[in-house]
Write an enzyme that holds these catalytic residues in place. Structure first.
Site, PDB file in Angstrom:
ATOM      1  N   CYS A 174      50.012  -2.354  61.893  1.00 26.80           N
ATOM      2  CA  CYS A 174      51.421  -2.673  62.112  1.00 26.80           C
ATOM      3  C   CYS A 174      51.638  -4.161  62.352  1.00 26.80           C
ATOM      4  O   CYS A 174      52.633  -4.736  61.908  1.00 26.80           O
ATOM      5  CB  CYS A 174      51.951  -1.857  63.289  1.00 26.80           C
ATOM      6  SG  CYS A 174      51.002  -2.065  64.826  1.00 26.80           S
ATOM      7  N   HIS A 225      51.500  -1.029  69.284  1.00 29.31           N
ATOM      8  CA  HIS A 225      52.339  -0.889  68.096  1.00 29.31           C
ATOM      9  C   HIS A 225      53.464  -1.915  68.140  1.00 29.31           C
ATOM     10  O   HIS A 225      53.927  -2.305  69.218  1.00 29.31           O
ATOM     11  CB  HIS A 225      52.925   0.523  68.017  1.00 29.31           C
ATOM     12  CG  HIS A 225      53.485   0.858  66.670  1.00 29.31           C
ATOM     13  ND1 HIS A 225      52.730   0.842  65.516  1.00 29.31           N
ATOM     14  CD2 HIS A 225      54.746   1.204  66.281  1.00 29.31           C
ATOM     15  CE1 HIS A 225      53.488   1.177  64.484  1.00 29.31           C
ATOM     16  NE2 HIS A 225      54.717   1.392  64.918  1.00 29.31           N
ATOM     17  N   HIS A 237      58.700  -0.512  60.548  1.00 30.35           N
ATOM     18  CA  HIS A 237      57.308  -0.610  60.997  1.00 30.35           C
ATOM     19  C   HIS A 237      56.375   0.117  60.045  1.00 30.35           C
ATOM     20  O   HIS A 237      56.810   0.886  59.182  1.00 30.35           O
ATOM     21  CB  HIS A 237      57.164  -0.039  62.415  1.00 30.35           C
ATOM     22  CG  HIS A 237      57.480   1.427  62.524  1.00 30.35           C
ATOM     23  ND1 HIS A 237      56.628   2.338  63.102  1.00 30.35           N
ATOM     24  CD2 HIS A 237      58.567   2.157  62.122  1.00 30.35           C
ATOM     25  CE1 HIS A 237      57.170   3.550  63.070  1.00 30.35           C
ATOM     26  NE2 HIS A 237      58.344   3.462  62.484  1.00 30.35           N
TER      27      HIS A 237
END
Length: 266
Positions: A174, A225, A237
């Site tokens: 990510c 994340h 994302h």
């Protein structure tokens, strides 16, 4: 005399410490230099293949979708156009790439107060299933890099999540996705989500603007994340390897519980 000297030294140390502390939030963020761009692929798999070939050579490359719908590959952070051209010609002679384009640095560090202001977001409570409204493009002649970053991130939506990160085997995580988006906007940011969380200006949920990064984890010390805020309580994302880049809502149960805050770089 000695006491005065000691007091002076203490004052200098305190002043330097304060100055360093003020500068720290943007440490690790810099303007990207010249980059090499190659390819004009109608199918994403061809851009993916070239990206993998470059990464095998140790080149940190990524592919992306242009506004025209064509896929291209970009890499590099060179101090001059000549340095970028020299490297590109070497790769051409090695048979790794064909025609190339040298992307120049962008004038990215501008005052946000100088850009066109938008109405406050009024739909943070909207359900995740409800379609998003298309966000406006930056007005002609303005340089709202936050909006540009958000619109750039949205162009990745639906692209298969199969990129390489530091290595092809590990895949792009990510943080690699948001790094790629910011690279396209002319900004170099740290590699990992934890490093990205440590820099920039801290932003609360109600203060989020287009282009801000949003972070998630069990705690501020366990960030795992990150995504790019695109307005209306939504963010883009890379969920997991093998999945497509997608849009999610900060109101979704998992993300609401794990949200650790936002960071603004632009």
């Amino acid at each position: 005399m000695l006491k005065r000297l000691i007091y002076l030294l203490v004052f200098v140390v305190i002043s330097l410490t304060t100055a360093i502390g003020c500068a720290a939030p943007h440490a690790g963020i810099s303007r990207l230099g010249y980059a090499i761009q190659v390819g004009a692929f109608s199918e994403v798999k061809n851009a993916e293949r070239l990206t993998a070939q470059l990464q095998i050579r140790g080149i940190e490359a990524f592919y992306f979708k242009k506004e025209s719908g064509i896929y291209a590959v970009r890499f590099g952070d060179f101090p001059s156009k000549d340095a970028a051209r020299k490297e590109a010609r070497k790769l051409v002679s090695d048979g790794l790439i064909g025609a190339f384009f040298i992307a120049p640095p962008q004038d990215v560090f501008v005052k946000r107060e100088a850009v066109v202001k938008r109405e406050p977001e009024a739909s943070l409570g909207r359900s995740p299933e409800e379609p998003r409204k298309k966000r406006p493009e930056p007005a002609k002649g303005t340089r709202d890099m936050g909006q540009i970053a958000a619109r750039t991130a949205e162009r990745f939506v639906g692209i298969p999540y199969r990129w390489g990160g530091d290595t092809v085997v590990d895949g792009m995580d990510c943080s690699g996705f948001v790094r790629a988006v910011y690279n396209l906007c002319g900004v170099n940011i740290p590699r990992t989500s934890r490093e990205q969380f440590r820099v920039g200006d801290s932003v609360g949920r109600e203060e989020l603007r287009d282009g801000d990064l949003v972070f998630f984890g069990a705690s501020s010390e366990s960030i795992n994340h990150v995504g790019i805020y695109v307005g209306d309580g939504k963010f883009v994302h890379a969920p997991r390897r093998g999945d497509d880049i997608k849009v999610s809502s900060l109101d979704e149960s998992y993300f609401a519980k794990k949200f650790m805050g936002g960071r603004r770089y632009l």
